[in-house]
Design a protein around this motif. Structure first.
Motif, mmCIF file in Angstrom:
data_model
loop_
_atom_site.group_PDB
_atom_site.id
_atom_site.type_symbol
_atom_site.label_atom_id
_atom_site.label_comp_id
_atom_site.label_asym_id
_atom_site.label_seq_id
_atom_site.Cartn_x
_atom_site.Cartn_y
_atom_site.Cartn_z
ATOM 1 N N PHE A 86 0.806 -1.438 -0.063
ATOM 2 C CA PHE A 86 0.132 -0.138 0.178
ATOM 3 C C PHE A 86 1.103 1.239 0.085
ATOM 4 N N PHE A 87 3.039 1.048 0.198
ATOM 5 C CA PHE A 87 3.479 2.564 0.954
ATOM 6 C C PHE A 87 2.956 3.063 -1.219
ATOM 7 N N SER A 88 3.281 2.007 -2.300
ATOM 8 C CA SER A 88 2.917 2.440 -3.588
ATOM 9 C C SER A 88 2.108 3.588 -3.730
ATOM 10 N N LYS A 89 0.850 3.378 -2.558
ATOM 11 C CA LYS A 89 -0.018 4.190 -2.897
ATOM 12 C C LYS A 89 -0.473 5.617 -2.081
ATOM 13 N N ILE A 90 0.974 5.573 -1.593
ATOM 14 C CA ILE A 90 0.963 7.026 -1.184
ATOM 15 C C ILE A 90 2.586 7.759 -1.406
ATOM 16 N N GLY A 91 3.093 7.258 -2.391
ATOM 17 C CA GLY A 91 4.077 7.639 -3.017
ATOM 18 C C GLY A 91 5.590 6.932 -2.814
ATOM 19 N N ALA A 92 5.711 5.524 -2.534
ATOM 20 C CA ALA A 92 6.785 5.067 -2.194
ATOM 21 C C ALA A 92 7.430 4.245 -3.533
ATOM 22 N N PHE A 93 8.375 4.228 -3.195
ATOM 23 C CA PHE A 93 8.814 3.288 -4.469
ATOM 24 C C PHE A 93 9.933 2.489 -3.764
ATOM 25 N N SER A 94 9.839 1.603 -4.639
ATOM 26 C CA SER A 94 11.338 0.585 -4.224
ATOM 27 C C SER A 94 12.538 0.122 -4.644
ATOM 28 N N ILE A 95 14.042 0.342 -3.726
ATOM 29 C CA ILE A 95 14.950 0.075 -4.211
ATOM 30 C C ILE A 95 15.323 -1.266 -3.171
ATOM 31 N N ASN A 96 16.099 -1.735 -4.706
ATOM 32 C CA ASN A 96 17.314 -2.510 -4.159
ATOM 33 C C ASN A 96 18.518 -2.435 -4.275
ATOM 34 N N LEU A 97 19.279 -2.477 -2.808
ATOM 35 C CA LEU A 97 20.614 -1.785 -3.044
ATOM 36 C C LEU A 97 21.544 -2.329 -3.083
ATOM 37 N N SER A 98 21.320 -4.093 -2.996
ATOM 38 C CA SER A 98 22.260 -5.295 -3.448
ATOM 39 C C SER A 98 22.802 -6.201 -4.061
ATOM 40 N N ASP A 99 21.460 -4.972 -5.432
ATOM 41 C CA ASP A 99 21.796 -4.945 -6.754
ATOM 42 C C ASP A 99 21.933 -3.677 -7.570
ATOM 43 N N PRO A 100 23.298 -3.084 -7.813
ATOM 44 C CA PRO A 100 23.625 -2.128 -8.451
ATOM 45 C C PRO A 100 22.784 -1.715 -9.552
ATOM 46 N N ARG A 101 22.367 -2.943 -10.598
ATOM 47 C CA ARG A 101 21.296 -2.014 -11.908
ATOM 48 C C ARG A 101 19.855 -1.458 -11.385
ATOM 49 N N SER A 102 19.636 -2.023 -9.948
ATOM 50 C CA SER A 102 18.568 -2.002 -9.525
ATOM 51 C C SER A 102 18.619 -0.827 -8.897
ATOM 52 N N THR A 103 19.238 -0.141 -8.307
ATOM 53 C CA THR A 103 18.857 0.816 -7.390
ATOM 54 C C THR A 103 19.302 1.373 -8.304
ATOM 55 N N LEU A 104 20.203 1.898 -9.749
ATOM 56 C CA LEU A 104 20.212 3.107 -10.464
ATOM 57 C C LEU A 104 18.764 3.294 -11.194
ATOM 58 N N ARG A 105 17.829 2.061 -11.915
ATOM 59 C CA ARG A 105 16.255 2.371 -12.091
ATOM 60 C C ARG A 105 16.193 3.131 -10.793
ATOM 61 N N SER A 106 16.027 2.782 -9.815
ATOM 62 C CA SER A 106 15.287 3.228 -8.552
ATOM 63 C C SER A 106 15.778 4.837 -9.124
ATOM 64 N N LEU A 107 17.590 5.130 -8.710
ATOM 65 C CA LEU A 107 17.772 6.477 -8.763
ATOM 66 C C LEU A 107 16.747 7.182 -10.048
ATOM 67 N N ARG A 108 17.149 6.817 -11.230
ATOM 68 C CA ARG A 108 16.879 7.275 -12.190
ATOM 69 C C ARG A 108 14.701 7.347 -12.398
#
Length: 221
Positions: A86-108
């Protein structure tokens, strides 16, 4: 795990704003705020904060709706997003700090989120909840990456959260909002990260010095 973007629901933002304010009033004896930053109309802001409280997931919503009046989004660890979708419905989005490619996607995604007027982004650069300590917090480099890859007109503002039980068995919450920073963007990520750490650490030291004693410059919310 697949990236979970923010997909806001106006109703849920309204509901959780009411719920969060009720919950804060119930759980804390007092809430004190020192505010040295007030965004102008259409200002875009990145707020970076120490990560020591269970409340860290709800406080950005409280600040954005009741103090700053901006449209807010926030990073959230992918493991927590899996548990609390439900946090995505109030403005949160995920970040996976153990995966550099996933982290970069979240930063973008975070950078894209700042394209709208009056937008804001909340980040806990430590990456996970850490024990309360008098030592300087240790940030990951994501905040420095954002600083180097966002528009120069976006404000970067430190915030310190602090609680104590000096005066009552019920905790008191302190929110110390610093000023917008002006740091040379040509510095290395490591140098920028150190500067960001120092800014939050100074706010925490300032807060600890007066919280529960003089409460100097803090006002009840």
């Amino acid at each position: 795990m697949n990236f979970i973007p923010a997909k806001e629901s106006r109703f849920l933002i309204w509901f959780f704003d009411l719920y969060t304010r009720w919950l804060l009033r119930r759980r804390f004896k007092n809430i004190f705020i020192k505010q040295d930053y007030k965004p102008e109309t259409d200002t875009k802001t990145v707020y970076f904060i120490n990560h020591n409280l269970w409340w860290d997931g709800l406080l950005p919503l409280y600040l954005s709706r009741n103090i700053f009046h901006q449209t807010a989004r926030a990073f959230m660890e992918d493991k927590q997003m899996r548990k609390h979708r439900f946090f995505s419905k109030i403005g949160a989005f995920s970040i996976n700090l153990s995966d550099p490619r996933s982290t970069l996607r979240s930063l973008r995604f975070a950078v894209d989120s700042l394209n709208k007027p009056s937008s804001s982004l909340y980040i806990y650069p430590e990456g996970e909840i850490t024990p309360v300590s008098a030592s300087k917090p240790e940030f990951k480099n994501g905040l420095a990456w954002l600083y180097q890859n966002t528009d120069i007109e976006i404000d970067f503002v430190p915030i310190a959260f602090y609680t104590h039980t000096f005066r009552d068995s019920k905790s008191e919450l302190y929110i110390n909002i610093g000023t917008a920073l002006n740091i040379d963007r040509s510095l290395s990520k490591s140098e920028l990260t150190t500067d960001f750490e120092k800014n939050v650490h100074e706010l925490l030291k300032e807060t600890r010095k007066v919280a529960g004693f003089t409460d100097e410059r803090f006002e009840k919310s």
